[in-house]
Design an enzyme around this catalytic site. Sequence first.
Site, mmCIF file in Angstrom:
data_model
loop_
_atom_site.group_PDB
_atom_site.id
_atom_site.type_symbol
_atom_site.label_atom_id
_atom_site.label_comp_id
_atom_site.label_asym_id
_atom_site.label_seq_id
_atom_site.Cartn_x
_atom_site.Cartn_y
_atom_site.Cartn_z
ATOM 1 N N SER A 36 0.867 -1.343 0.072
ATOM 2 C CA SER A 36 0.233 -0.240 -0.127
ATOM 3 C C SER A 36 1.020 1.241 0.069
ATOM 4 C CB SER A 36 -0.826 -0.071 1.072
ATOM 5 O OG SER A 36 -0.089 0.302 2.412
ATOM 6 N N SER A 38 0.939 3.814 2.191
ATOM 7 C CA SER A 38 0.962 4.212 3.537
ATOM 8 C C SER A 38 2.141 4.691 4.069
ATOM 9 C CB SER A 38 0.375 3.211 4.754
ATOM 10 O OG SER A 38 1.274 2.442 4.662
ATOM 11 N N LYS A 99 5.557 0.619 9.223
ATOM 12 C CA LYS A 99 5.537 1.744 9.764
ATOM 13 C C LYS A 99 6.624 2.291 10.126
ATOM 14 C CE LYS A 99 0.738 1.534 8.836
ATOM 15 N NZ LYS A 99 0.374 1.905 7.518
#
Length: 246
Positions: A36, A38, A99
């Site tokens: 993704s 992100s 992340k």
Amino acid sequence: MDTRSSLLDTVKTVVVALLLAFGVRTAVAEPFHVPSGSMEPTLLVGDFLFASKFPYGYSHFDLPVGLPPFTGRVLGHPAQRGDIVVFHLPRDPDQTYVKRLIGLPGDTVQVIRGVLHIDGAPVGLERVADFTESGEGGIDRRIPHYIETLPNGVRHDILQDSRLTAMDDTPPFRVPEGHYFMMGDNRSNSLDSRVPAALGGVGFVPAENLIGRADLRHFSVDFNARLDTPSGWLKALRLDRIGLIG
């Protein structure tokens, strides 16, 4: 050498290779691909990377199936603010996320009108040229691009859309001991610790859920490129992205 002996040697070679591959994956580094946007602009969809296990040590997630689990981490060190971390999603450990580590145990993390605050102080922000996000069908989108400076001096790129949402104005989050607070660099398009696990988000990430630190990008391909011709295949390869992740 008869056929039976040759076949036995081949089987031995395959078994040894599989054991070595399993050992490397368990003890050294684990492969991961970015599914993704992100973590844009740092990581793009289609980036393939290795998560180094040495920096954080090992948890029960690293054990072969069938061995008794244990708590905590072995031969590890605490993760550092600003690290790009691959981890098991707390509410569903079968899912793997990547992340950036923003909040350490004991920190208070809050986002106010799109600006990250740690222990009540806003982080440094420097506006740079817009990031162009490539979409399906060749439709591009320009997103405001900043350099963010964390309290320990780590500088990294973030994207922050000018259209603010509930994710850009959060309550303060106090990070519990033994946990970390994670955020995507694409602040406008990241399901992360700003959303509690009970509401379908990431929530606080236990230290034992860390898989490793994303240090090396070993391959990258643009899935939006046209792949109906050999020349399209070559254009899809992003060879300039292979190397250490800064």
